[in-house]
Each structure stands twice: as structure tokens, then as C-alpha cells.
Design an enzyme around this catalytic site. Structure first.
Site, PDB file in Angstrom:
ATOM      1  N   CYS A  71       0.870  -1.177   0.000  1.00  0.00           N
ATOM      2  CA  CYS A  71       0.000   0.000   0.000  1.00  0.00           C
ATOM      3  C   CYS A  71       0.905   1.225   0.000  1.00  0.00           C
ATOM      4  O   CYS A  71       2.010   1.198  -0.519  1.00  0.00           O
ATOM      5  CB  CYS A  71      -0.959  -0.031   1.180  1.00  0.00           C
ATOM      6  SG  CYS A  71      -0.134  -0.131   2.779  1.00  0.00           S
ATOM      7  N   MET A  72       0.464   2.312   0.619  1.00  0.00           N
ATOM      8  CA  MET A  72       1.242   3.553   0.583  1.00  0.00           C
ATOM      9  C   MET A  72       2.547   3.454   1.358  1.00  0.00           C
ATOM     10  O   MET A  72       3.552   4.049   0.983  1.00  0.00           O
ATOM     11  CB  MET A  72       0.400   4.702   1.150  1.00  0.00           C
ATOM     12  CG  MET A  72      -0.728   5.127   0.240  1.00  0.00           C
ATOM     13  SD  MET A  72      -0.150   5.841  -1.303  1.00  0.00           S
ATOM     14  CE  MET A  72       0.544   7.377  -0.706  1.00  0.00           C
TER      15      MET A  72
END
EC number: 2.7.1.201
Length: 645
Positions: free
Chosen positions: A27-28
Site C-alpha cells: 500500500c502507501m
């Protein structure tokens, strides 16, 4: 070659090798693994990696916090591991095998509300700004608002309500219906239409129901029954019940309808029945359930036990984040906003985030001379103050434990003060210092005081406890303990080290090995053993430095004198992909002479048409000046095959 190749190789080893990875994505800020056997992950060594900010397991996923560079790291990890990356949906699906019923329920709620948060946060900020210009009497001796004295700001106030109404009156039910359909694999446009039918202008606005006499409420009159034409603006539970009904109706009709007419029959029957159920049954029931839940929470926040409620919620919200149960608070916040024009729950959530960030600030002060720790501390604190808590909680506070508790205490005290002063937010906002913008203006002062408590108390507690709990090396006052050990290894006296037989058999010269890399000494000097046994044991006291986790055919040891020893089982056995090999230790293990390292099968090596000769190679002499090789003897743990002086 990417810049993170070596780190990626190291992480691959520590998570248990490619065979232990069922799925991986990112993810981020995090690598997200679904592991076949989570127990194989070497969490301690993973968290010692310089690039790793922390680890945690949630929703069946083992997550490794990398930071903003996670995308580049992920690319190198995929290249190194040879694993085909998958999208987040596939990872979540694989992770469900590791989840219980409650975790799956919470995960579903999180996936429904997470896509809505940007709009909800935006709406909360807009309502907060409108309150500043149309509700604070700060002109003409405190008798008029900015809207009352300025046509421009009056127009701005009116215009911004276009967005505020879209978010809170229409957007929430419509967004929930769309999100549920998307999450459950239904037809998304049908969810959008369903949401519109719950907020249509033909219906009596939900906010007007309480002030409208029963006789004035419009109805659908079917002759034998009348149904109130009431909208469900801002209502959460009615929208969820209606959307899940539509999902299962669509699945049912798809199952029983011939494909030739499914395009007509399925959407018509599903949507018609779902809308009827929503307005005839589910809407009224959901309204009552939602109102009951919000009434109980509101009573806790504002009633006679509000201080106790604030203390408990403030203290234990952070542990809820670890479990993932905190996602349920989104629905409660929205229901409070719908029923009471504001939420007293969300301010305490923001304060909990601030308190955890402040605990990290305390650690940063204590570890100001520890450059390695500061690489994690400062970015984590800033991230936490801006509403993203994972780096701070998992990268710092839970790692040392006492900062996490200090943050909980600070948050509990701030929560008490928050409920004592009835501090209320317009809606969900940014969960950190900027969160004050979503607080109703009349409570800015009290929230600022709560923030001060959430900042000061954790920092002070961490400083007090940390002086006793942190070691000198953790504070950065002496070198890191691993560096001290390394220095001791390389400055040890050059006493004799005897490398004994790691497996029973006959010792032969390397030049007799049928592989030029070994026979010509390209890897280093050493000996080979034609094995009689099938278990590799530590030939002397050492530390496991390298372990071929996937193939199991080799292990690297670091000896007391700083020398490095490679034990390689067989020729070309790397192509067996671990078949016939079993690793018994991990990288970082300190082993004594005789400790079992690897089990192997001579029969399987032979069946694969490979030789089973075991090579013992000195790849680095360390402090040793001279090396004596003993060949033509029987190898065992009591006989030296290599003497280093």
C-alpha cells in the site's frame, strides 16, 4: 539492479522464503504479506533491518512498514523473490483464511467506509468553516457574524452548503450503497440508484421528520396499506441494510434467471424488491437501531458518567486500532452527526492519535544521540500528528511497549477533559493536530486544552520511564549492541579455532571435488567431506550469518575469530529447490558446537543425479593468520578438519 535488492533478499529470508508467501502486495507505506505459516516470520530480525519501520499482523496479513519508498522496494522484492505480485483484493481474499468471524466483519466494515472517508473529511471541514463565518458573533461588539455583515461571505456560506448537503444529506446513504455493492461484487450502478431512492427530493427530509406532525407526513397510499414517504438522509444503518439486501437479491435472481433474459429480469426484480424492502421494512427498523446506538453513545458522552466514558474510550482507542475494531467508530460518528448535529466521539479519536505521536516525540528526545532510531522517530511522529498512526504505533511505541502505555494514559486524561467540556466536532476530520478545524468553533478552546494534555502528558511520562527502561545503547550513548558484539569479535585474541567435522564421513581435498568453483579454490580454501551421515552440525561455536532458506543446501557461519565458514551440501543441489533439505536454524541464531543445522537426504540427492559431497570453505579468515587443512581422515565432531591460528 535496484537500490533495495540486498534489503529485499534479506526480507525474503526473514519472512520464511518464497515458499512461505501465499500472496504479497503493498500500500502507501507497507508491504502486505499473506504467509502460509506466520510463525516462520523472523519478526525480531525483520525489525532490526534499517529500512523497516516496524511490523504488525492485522486482518490475516503480516505487514512490514517500509515508508514512502515502499513502491520501489516492492519492485525489487518481486524481482528478487520471483513471486508474481497480486492486487490488494487478491491479498485480502487470501488473508481471510487467517481471520476469524469478527475480524472478517470488521474488515468488511472498514472496506465499506474507507472509500467514503475523503468526502466525509471534506464535508466536515466545510461545515467547520461555515460555522466560523455564520455562527461566531465576533463583530459589532459580539452581536453579528461575518455572514451578517458581508454579502460576499453570505454568498460563500450559501455556496458551501451545496457541498455540505451533498456529503452529509445525500452522499452518505448513496456512498454506502455504492460501496457495499462494489465490495460484495454487485452491480454498482444499482447501488447508486438505490441510494438515490433513499434521499430523493420526493421524500420528506429525514431532518424534518421530528418537527412534522404525523398527519402531515406524506404517504404512498396503496389502498390496503399506507407507507410513510420518509427520506433517510445521513442515515447509516438503513442504507447498509438496504444495500446488503440488494446484493443478495441480485445474486439470487442471477442464479435462477436464464442468461438470455438476465439483463432485463435481474436488475428489475432486484432493484424493485430492494427499494420496497428499504422503505417498507428495513428503513424504519434501521432508523430505530441507528438511533438507539447513537443514543447510548451520546448518553455516555454527555450523561452523568461522561468523564468515565471519556477516560475509558480515550485510554483504549489505541489498542482498538491494533485489532482493527476502530473502523466501527466511523459508522457511529456518522450516526451521531445525523441524530445530534455533531459527534463527541471523533475528538477523542483525534486526541488518541496525537497522544501516540507525542509518545514518539518523547522517545526522540531520549534517543537524540541514536541516529538510527531518529530515522524512525521523527517521520513517525510527524505522520502521527497528521493522522496516520501506524508508523508511530508499530514502528516505535509497541516496539518498546512503555511509550504505547504512556500514550494511552495521556489520551485517557485528554478524553476525560474532552467529555467534561462537551467538546463536539461537526463530523469526521483529520485525525491529528489539524483536527481542530473540524471542531465546532465554540469548543476550539477546550479542544486546544485537550490537545495540550495529549501532547505534554505522554512526553513527560516517556521521559521519566525511559530514563530507566532504555539501555545506554538504545539511547545512543554507546554504540549499538550489535556493533559492540561485532567489534568484540574482530578484536578477540587470535587463539586457535578448530573446525571439526560438520558431518560424519571421509575428508578429501577440495581439488578432488568435481566442480571447478570449489576445486580451484575460487570460493576460498577448505576441505570436502564424502558424507556417511545426513545431518549437518555446527563444527564449532558460531553465529548463523547466511541460511539458504528456500533451497536449504548451504549455511554460512561466523566464527569466534571473525572468520566466515561456508558449508555447502552437494553439487548443483540448488536446483533441487529444497527437496530433501530441512533447515533447523535461522539467520542470527548463535549456535554451539554440535548444534544441528540442516538435515538432508542422500537418496534424494542421488535420485536428482547430483553428488552429495559436503564442502567446508573458509570464505574470510578474519583474525586468523595461518590455516591447516586435514584430509584423508574420518570426520566427526571430535576431530579437527581445519585448524585456524
Amino acid at each position: 539492479m535496484g537500490k533495495y535488492i540486498e534489503d529485499a533478499k534479506e526480507l525474503l529470508t526473514y519472512v520464511g522464503g518464497r515458499t512461505n508467501i501465499s500472496a504479497v502486495t503493498h500500500c502507501m507505506t507497507r508491504m502486505r504479506f499473506v504467509l502460509a505459516d506466520p510463525a516462520k516470520a523472523d519478526v525480531d530480525n525483520i525489525e532490526k533491518m534499517g529500512i523497516v519501520k516496524g511490523t504488525f499482523t492485522q486482518a490475516g496479513q503480516f505487514q512490514v512498514i517500509i515508508g514512502n519508498e515502499v513502491s520501489d522496494f516492492y519492485d525489487d522484492f518481486i524481482a528478487v523473490s520471483g513471486i508474481e505480485g497480486v492486487d490488494k483484493a487478491a491479498v485480502k481474499k487470501a488473508a481471510k483464511a487467517n481471520q476469524n468471524v469478527l475480524q472478517r466483519l470488521v474488515g468488511t466494515l472498514a472496506e465499506i467506509f474507507t472509500p467514503l472517508l475523503p468526502a466525509i473529511i471534506c464535508g466536515g471541514l466545510i461545515l467547520g468553516f461555515r460555522n466560523v463565518i455564520d455562527s461566531i458573533y465576533m463583530f459589532d461588539n459580539g452581536t453579528k457574524t461575518l455572514v451578517q455583515i458581508s454579502q460576499f461571505w453570505n454568498g460563500v456560506d450559501s455556496f458551501l452548503w451545496l457541498i455540505g448537503e451533498a456529503v452529509f444529506h445525500i452522499g452518505i446513504p448513496l456512498g454506502i450503497c455504492w460501496s457495499v455493492m462494489k465490495k460484495m461484487g454487485g452491480t454498482e450502478i444499482l447501488g447508486i440508484v438505490l441510494g438515490i431512492t433513499l434521499t430523493s427530493s420526493q421524500l420528506l427530509n429525514a431532518y424534518a421528520v421530528a418537527s412534522t406532525p404525523a398527519s402531515k407526513i406524506p404517504v404512498w397510499n396503496f389502498g390496503f396499506i399506507k407507507v410513510n414517504m420518509i427520506g433517510y438522509q445521513a442515515q447509516v444503518i438503513p442504507a447498509m441494510l438496504a444495500a446488503f439486501t440488494l446484493v443478495y437479491l441480485e445474486r439470487f435472481f442471477k442464479k435462477i434467471t436464464p442468461k438470455v433474459v438476465s439483463m432485463i429480469v435481474v436488475p428489475f426484480c432486484s432493484l424493485l424488491l430492494a427499494v420496497m424492502m428499504a422503505h417498507f421494512v428495513l428503513g424504519p427498523i434501521g432508523w430505530k437501531i441507528g438511533s438507539a446506538i447513537s443514543a447510548v453513545i451520546y448518553a455516555g458522552i454527555t450523561g452523568p458518567v461522561k468523564v468515565l466514558f471519556g477516560a475509558v474510550f480515550g485510554t483504549f482507542y489505541a489498542p482498538l486500532v491494533i485489532t482493527g475494531l476502530h473502523h466501527m467508530s466511523n459508522a457511529i460518528d456518522l450516526q451521531l452527526v445525523a441524530d445530534f448535529k455533531g459527534t463527541g466521539l471523533w475528538p477523542m479519536i483525534a486526541l488518541s492519535n496525537i497522544a501516540q505521536g507525542s509518545a514518539v516525540v518523547g522517545m526522540a528526545i531520549l534517543q537524540k544521540r541514536n541516529a538510527k532510531a531518529q530515522e524512525v522517530n521523527m517521520p513517525s511522529a510527524i505522520s502521527c500528528y497528521l493522522g496516520v498512526t501506524e508508523p508511530a504505533m508499530f514502528g516505535v511505541n509497541l516496539k518498546y511497549r512503555f511509550p504505547f502505555v504512556c500514550g494511552m494514559i495521556g489520551s485517557g486524561i485528554a478524553g476525560m477533559l474532552c467529555t467534561l467540556t462537551n467538546t463536539t466536532a461537526n463530523g469526521i476530520g483529520v485525525g491529528g493536530l489539524p483536527g481542530i478545524l473540524s471542531i465546532k468553533p465554540q469548543y476550539w478552546g477546550s479542544f486546544a486544552l485537550c490537545m495540550a494534555v495529549a501532547i505534554v502528558v505522554p512526553i513527560v511520562l516517556v521521559l521519566i520511564l525511559g530514563k530507566k527502561r532504555l539501555t545506554e545503547s538504545e539511547k545512543g550513548l554507546v554504540a549499538d549492541i550489535d556493533d559492540v558484539k561485532k567489534e568484540e569479535e574482530f578484536t578477540a585474541s587470535s587463539k586457535q579455532v578448530d573446525v571439526c567435522g560438520c558431518v560424519e564421513g571421509t575428508v578429501i581435498p577440495l581439488k578432488d571435488v568435481h566442480d571447478k568453483v570449489f576445486s580451484e579454490g575460487l570460493m576460498g580454501e577448505g576441505v570436502a567431506i564424502v558424507p556417511d551421515g545426513e545431518e549437518i552440525k555446527a563444527p564449532c561455536d558460531a553465529k548463523v550469518q547466511v541460511m539458504m532458506e528456500e533451497t536449504g543446501h548451504a549455511v554460512g557461519l561466523k566464527l569466534e575469530n571473525g572468520a566466515e565458514l561456508l558449508i555447502h551440501i552437494g553439487l548443483d543441489t540448488v536446483y533441487m529447490n529444497g527437496e530433501g533439505f530441512e533447515n533447523l536454524v535461522r539467520v542470527g541464531d548463535v549456535v554451539k558446537k554440535g548444534t544441528p543445522l540442516i538435515k538432508f537426504s542422500k537418496d534424494k540427492i542421488k535420485a536428482a543425479n547430483h553428488e552429495d559431497t559436503v564442502m567446508c570453505i573458509i570464505t574470510d579468515k578474519g583474525l586468523a593468520k595461518d590455516t591447516e587443512l586435514h584430509t584423508g581422515i574420518k570426520a566427526d565432531l571430535n576431530t579437527s578438519i581445519i585448524t585456524m591460528k
